[in-house]
Design a protein around this motif. Structure first.
Motif, short mmCIF file in Angstrom:
data_model
loop_
_atom_site.label_atom_id
_atom_site.label_comp_id
_atom_site.label_asym_id
_atom_site.label_seq_id
_atom_site.Cartn_x
_atom_site.Cartn_y
_atom_site.Cartn_z
N ASP A 59 76.86 87.36 89.72
CA ASP A 59 78.05 87.29 90.56
C ASP A 59 79.15 86.76 89.66
O ASP A 59 79.24 85.56 89.40
CB ASP A 59 77.82 86.35 91.75
N GLY A 60 79.97 87.66 89.14
CA GLY A 60 80.91 87.27 88.09
C GLY A 60 80.14 86.99 86.82
O GLY A 60 79.36 87.82 86.35
N GLU A 61 80.30 85.81 86.26
CA GLU A 61 79.57 85.41 85.05
C GLU A 61 78.32 84.60 85.37
O GLU A 61 77.58 84.24 84.45
CB GLU A 61 80.51 84.59 84.13
N GLN A 62 78.09 84.33 86.64
CA GLN A 62 76.96 83.50 87.04
C GLN A 62 75.75 84.36 87.39
O GLN A 62 75.83 85.26 88.23
CB GLN A 62 77.34 82.65 88.26
N VAL A 63 74.60 84.07 86.75
CA VAL A 63 73.35 84.75 87.11
C VAL A 63 72.83 84.14 88.41
O VAL A 63 72.58 82.94 88.48
CB VAL A 63 72.30 84.60 85.99
N THR A 64 72.67 84.97 89.43
CA THR A 64 72.26 84.48 90.75
C THR A 64 70.85 84.92 91.14
O THR A 64 70.30 84.43 92.12
CB THR A 64 73.24 84.96 91.82
N GLY A 65 70.29 85.85 90.40
CA GLY A 65 68.95 86.31 90.73
C GLY A 65 68.35 87.15 89.62
O GLY A 65 69.08 87.76 88.82
N ILE A 66 67.04 87.17 89.55
CA ILE A 66 66.31 87.99 88.58
C ILE A 66 65.16 88.68 89.33
O ILE A 66 64.39 88.02 90.04
CB ILE A 66 65.75 87.15 87.43
#
Length: 390
Positions: A59-66
């Motif tokens: 989400d943008g530059e933030q990793v929110t899930g893998i």
């Protein structure tokens, strides 16, 4: 706005180690099996005939899930079938994405899968904890993204609720179960000094990363001396086909603070073991066994009882005794939990269409001519890679 980065090489995942660890800590029902450490060792040993497809959701530059996925090739009665699934092979009870918001992560991943290369015939998500920690996230995401699917029972596992004291738990067991345990304690103690040892290192970050190979080797030797040494299933600690893999995982699990090794010594000799993984208070019993040449009948029972009691004192939440063999575990478990399988047939695959028609005919035939009520089934395969068939 969410986007997806797809990674196809196992070494490329290292760049996301800190994100993976951060997300695993907040994943509902997250276990060591969903860790990067476990996946790296698994892929080292079992990557043959599989293609890695790990989806990193941002989400943008933030990793929110893998979302760890792979394409696996199996044989079916209609020829080679390619399934897009989790790289898991039923080593534990449940698997899934790594994320605090499972539904949102899965929605983004499904949207990406629908619009990316179609190198699969079936989307086959197995070992899903739909009614437990996941709270229906997979089904919600599939419906939200208008992906047609079938829901199938996959397996059942036995849980012990550890959020109680030992007296409450023992009192909730059947009369026969209590008698069996108490008699086992008395019988084993008559053989000499009984010592229970639990090795649960906090991991490299806490300065506790000794693998204690002496203890692990004792577990392996007990397995070798028991019925497991004669087993041909390829699932035991001592079996040549998986022993190197489990040993490699052990070393990485120690570094991650995920090993929970339990031993019972009788008259100074190792008599029984219970080898587990632990994460956030969730304990998974990977393998257990006792040496009939060292201990009297009941050593395994005594070890299980002492381990459960100690877990309650430590503040653990759940002991997952593992899927299958529920009758043998009935004295211990407090509930039986279901895992599910979600299957979507690719609209562009002839193999998938033939399989779907075959399964629809099988369902029609069963409903038309069978007097037995069957609520769930498994898609037929001539080859199923799993820890129980390996």
């Amino acid at each position: 706005m969410s986007d997806v980065i797809e990674l196809n090489e196992i070494d490329a995942l290292t760049a996301y180690r800190s994100d993976w660890q951060r997300l695993l800590r907040v994943t509902p029902g997250g276990t060591f099996f969903r860790s990067l450490e476990w996946l790296q060792v698994y892929w080292k040993h079992f990557a043959e005939d599989q293609t890695l497809r790990v989806l990193v959701v941002r989400d943008g530059e933030q990793v929110t899930g893998i979302v760890p996925l792979c394409v696996r090739r199996i044989k079916s009665k209609f020829g080679l079938c390619r399934i897009l699934t989790f790289p898991f092979d039923d080593w534990g009870s449940f698997y899934g994405p790594v994320s605090a918001d499972l539904t949102k992560t899965l929605c983004t991943a499904l949207d990406y899968i629908q619009h990316s290369r179609r190198d699969w015939d079936l989307l086959d998500l197995r070992c899903v904890d739909s009614t437990g920690f996941e709270c229906g996230a997979t089904e919600q995401a599939l419906k939200s993204m208008n992906v047609s699917f079938e829901t199938l029972m996959w397996c059942q596992t036995a849980y012990v609720d550890l959020k109680q004291n030992w007296e409450q738990y023992l009192g909730s067991r059947s009369t026969r179960a209590r008698k069996t345990y108490l008699c086992s304690e008395k019988r084993v103690q008559q053989e000499g000094n009984v010592k229970y040892l639990r090795y649960r290192p906090a991991g490299a970050a806490a300065g506790e990363s000794d693998p204690r190979w002496d203890l692990y080797d004792q577990c392996e030797e007990i397995a070798r001396q028991s019925w497991q040494g004669r087993s041909t299933t390829g699932t035991t600690l001592s079996h040549a086909s998986v022993a190197p893999f489990i040993r490699d995982v052990h070393e990485r699990a120690v570094q991650a603070g995920a090993v929970d090794l339990n031993m019972l010594f009788v008259a100074g000799r190792p008599a029984a073991f219970n080898y587990n993984y632990v994460y956030n208070g969730l304990v998974y019993s990977l393998r257990m066994g006792f040496d009939p040449g060292v201990s009297v009948k009941g050593a395994g029972c005594v070890l299980m009882g002492r381990m459960i009691q100690d877990s309650m004192l430590r503040g653990d939440r759940i002991l997952d005794i593992g899927p299958g063999s529920l009758k043998a575990k009935q004295n211990w478990y407090t509930s039986v939990e279901n895992s599910y399988r979600y299957v979507h047939y690719s609209a562009t695959s002839v193999t998938a269409k033939l399989m779907q028609l075959s399964h629809q005919f099988a369902d029609w035939y069963r409903d038309r001519f069978s007097n037995e009520a069957v609520d769930v089934r498994k898609v037929t395969e001539s080859s199923k890679l799993s820890a129980t068939s390996r």
